[in-house]
Enzyme design. Structure first.
Site, PDB file in Angstrom:
ATOM      1  N   MET A  22       7.274 -24.490 -41.574  1.00 24.10           N
ATOM      2  CA  MET A  22       5.921 -24.158 -41.146  1.00 24.10           C
ATOM      3  C   MET A  22       5.316 -22.942 -41.854  1.00 24.10           C
ATOM      4  O   MET A  22       4.549 -22.186 -41.267  1.00 24.10           O
ATOM      5  CB  MET A  22       5.897 -23.942 -39.613  1.00 24.10           C
ATOM      6  CG  MET A  22       6.330 -25.161 -38.817  1.00 24.10           C
ATOM      7  SD  MET A  22       5.424 -26.674 -39.237  1.00 24.10           S
ATOM      8  CE  MET A  22       3.864 -26.338 -38.419  1.00 24.10           C
ATOM      9  N   LEU A  70       4.064 -22.505 -48.900  1.00 22.84           N
ATOM     10  CA  LEU A  70       4.934 -22.056 -49.987  1.00 22.84           C
ATOM     11  C   LEU A  70       4.095 -21.504 -51.135  1.00 22.84           C
ATOM     12  O   LEU A  70       3.005 -22.006 -51.425  1.00 22.84           O
ATOM     13  CB  LEU A  70       5.787 -23.222 -50.478  1.00 22.84           C
ATOM     14  CG  LEU A  70       6.877 -23.666 -49.496  1.00 22.84           C
ATOM     15  CD1 LEU A  70       7.405 -25.046 -49.862  1.00 22.84           C
ATOM     16  CD2 LEU A  70       8.012 -22.649 -49.448  1.00 22.84           C
ATOM     17  N   HIS A  95       3.881 -34.965 -43.240  1.00 20.61           N
ATOM     18  CA  HIS A  95       2.695 -34.401 -42.594  1.00 20.61           C
ATOM     19  C   HIS A  95       2.223 -35.363 -41.504  1.00 20.61           C
ATOM     20  O   HIS A  95       2.146 -36.572 -41.742  1.00 20.61           O
ATOM     21  CB  HIS A  95       1.588 -34.187 -43.630  1.00 20.61           C
ATOM     22  CG  HIS A  95       0.377 -33.549 -43.039  1.00 20.61           C
ATOM     23  ND1 HIS A  95       0.331 -32.200 -42.727  1.00 20.61           N
ATOM     24  CD2 HIS A  95      -0.803 -34.066 -42.661  1.00 20.61           C
ATOM     25  CE1 HIS A  95      -0.841 -31.920 -42.188  1.00 20.61           C
ATOM     26  NE2 HIS A  95      -1.550 -33.026 -42.137  1.00 20.61           N
ATOM     27  N   THR A 145       2.518 -30.505 -54.039  1.00 19.64           N
ATOM     28  CA  THR A 145       1.877 -29.883 -55.198  1.00 19.64           C
ATOM     29  C   THR A 145       1.205 -28.600 -54.719  1.00 19.64           C
ATOM     30  O   THR A 145       1.222 -28.299 -53.519  1.00 19.64           O
ATOM     31  CB  THR A 145       0.819 -30.817 -55.812  1.00 19.64           C
ATOM     32  OG1 THR A 145      -0.127 -31.139 -54.799  1.00 19.64           O
ATOM     33  CG2 THR A 145       1.459 -32.096 -56.362  1.00 19.64           C
ATOM     34  N   GLU A 164      -1.785 -27.845 -54.200  1.00 19.97           N
ATOM     35  CA  GLU A 164      -2.851 -27.989 -53.205  1.00 19.97           C
ATOM     36  C   GLU A 164      -2.255 -28.443 -51.875  1.00 19.97           C
ATOM     37  O   GLU A 164      -1.610 -29.498 -51.798  1.00 19.97           O
ATOM     38  CB  GLU A 164      -3.889 -29.017 -53.693  1.00 19.97           C
ATOM     39  CG  GLU A 164      -5.200 -28.883 -52.960  1.00 19.97           C
ATOM     40  CD  GLU A 164      -6.232 -29.948 -53.377  1.00 19.97           C
ATOM     41  OE1 GLU A 164      -7.219 -30.093 -52.658  1.00 19.97           O
ATOM     42  OE2 GLU A 164      -6.015 -30.613 -54.402  1.00 19.97           O
ATOM     43  N   ASP A 202      -1.022 -30.021 -48.654  1.00 16.22           N
ATOM     44  CA  ASP A 202      -1.094 -31.359 -48.052  1.00 16.22           C
ATOM     45  C   ASP A 202      -1.868 -32.362 -48.908  1.00 16.22           C
ATOM     46  O   ASP A 202      -2.580 -33.225 -48.379  1.00 16.22           O
ATOM     47  CB  ASP A 202      -1.701 -31.291 -46.630  1.00 16.22           C
ATOM     48  CG  ASP A 202      -0.845 -30.466 -45.683  1.00 16.22           C
ATOM     49  OD1 ASP A 202       0.381 -30.406 -45.895  1.00 16.22           O
ATOM     50  OD2 ASP A 202      -1.394 -29.879 -44.736  1.00 16.22           O
TER      51      ASP A 202
HETATM   52  C1  GRF Z   1       6.458 -32.756 -37.636  1.00 19.91           C
HETATM   53  O1  GRF Z   1       5.398 -33.253 -36.885  1.00 19.91           O
HETATM   54  C2  GRF Z   1       6.126 -32.774 -39.093  1.00 19.91           C
HETATM   55  O2  GRF Z   1       5.281 -33.820 -39.451  1.00 19.91           O
HETATM   56  C3  GRF Z   1       5.412 -31.461 -39.291  1.00 19.91           C
HETATM   57  O3  GRF Z   1       6.075 -30.551 -38.447  1.00 19.91           O
HETATM   58  C4  GRF Z   1       6.696 -31.263 -37.372  1.00 19.91           C
HETATM   59  C5  GRF Z   1       8.144 -30.917 -37.416  1.00 19.91           C
HETATM   60  O4  GRF Z   1       8.872 -31.480 -36.351  1.00 19.91           O
HETATM   61  N1  GRF Z   1       5.436 -31.090 -40.692  1.00 19.91           N
HETATM   62  P1  GRF Z   1      10.454 -31.430 -36.368  1.00 19.91           P
HETATM   63  O5  GRF Z   1      10.872 -29.968 -36.524  1.00 19.91           O
HETATM   64  O6  GRF Z   1      10.932 -32.271 -37.507  1.00 19.91           O
HETATM   65  O7  GRF Z   1      10.880 -31.986 -35.049  1.00 19.91           O
END
Ligand code: GRF
Length: 210
Positions: free
Chosen positions: A87, A90, A106, A138, A140, A142
């Site tokens: 989260m 990068l 995503h 990449t 940009e 998402d």
């Molecule tokens: C998921 O919804 C994923 O799409 C997003 O962050 C969430 C991560 O969930 N990038 P988890 O940690 O894999 O349960």
């Protein structure tokens, strides 16, 4: 020789868990978390995998933290780096170092709803079809080449939590599938488009039996 995978995560780790349990032709050589308390790291430890906790709060400078992170990831000589609920945005330097072997999941049908709170925004827009996307990363945010998507119908009485749960189920199907294709060397990633090598006529790659 199986595909060496490094997983990056920040929290719950349910996508990582789906990947770890999918019996893929991969070797998860390290799981790296930026939050030491992440449940995903605890699960990785339970499975006996190598885990690394790099606490970003101890490194206030993003570029410096990402340089450290990139060195840590590179140390495990990955063929593929998998972002599984990582989260933090990068840095361009990190992405450049692993571009072409860096995947993300995503929770929306990109290019719709990049960024956060995707389910709330999908409901607010009144879309009838929502879903999730695995894409190459990449510079940009998402926006990288799309590997696979799954569609999830929106219900009239949906809440963000209910929709998120149904999307998550699909995430757990398509992420292992994308990684399997990568590990098998079947993904052709050219000019921003991803096709399956043995299916060159396909413009996009859909989950089978969605
Ligand atoms: C998921 O919804 C994923 O799409 C997003 O962050 C969430 C991560 O969930 N990038 P988890 O940690 O894999 O349960």
């Amino acid at each position: 020789m199986s595909c060496r995978v490094v997983v990056l995560l920040s929290g719950r780790g349910s996508n990582f868990q789906a990947i770890a349990e999918a019996q893929l032709p991969i070797d998860i050589v390290a799981v790296v978390g930026n939050r030491p308390q992440a449940a995903g790291l605890a699960y990785a430890r339970e499975r006996g995998l190598t885990t690394v906790a790099l606490d970003h709060t101890e490194h206030p400078d993003r570029a410096a933290f990402d340089a450290l992170l990139a060195d840590e990831v590179a140390r495990h000589r990955p063929d593929l780096v998998v972002l599984a609920g990582y989260m933090r945005i990068l840095s361009p330097a990190f992405i450049a170092r692993f571009e072409g072997r860096l995947l993300n999941i995503h929770p929306s049908l990109l290019p719709a709803f990049p960024g956060l709170k995707t389910h709330e925004r999908a409901l607010a827009e009144g879309v009838k079809i929502h879903g999730c996307t695995v894409h190459f990363v990449t510079a940009e945010l998402d926006h990288g080449p799309i590997v696979i998507q799954a569609a999830v119908p929106v219900r009239a009485d949906d809440t963000a939590a209910a929709l998120a749960a149904r999307v998550l189920e699909q995430e757990h199907r398509i992420y292992p599938q994308a990684i399997r294709w990568f590990a098998e060397g079947r993904l052709l990633n050219r000019h921003g488009r991803v096709n399956l090598k043995d299916d060159p006529a396909s413009q996009s790659v859909f989950p089978h039996g969605a």
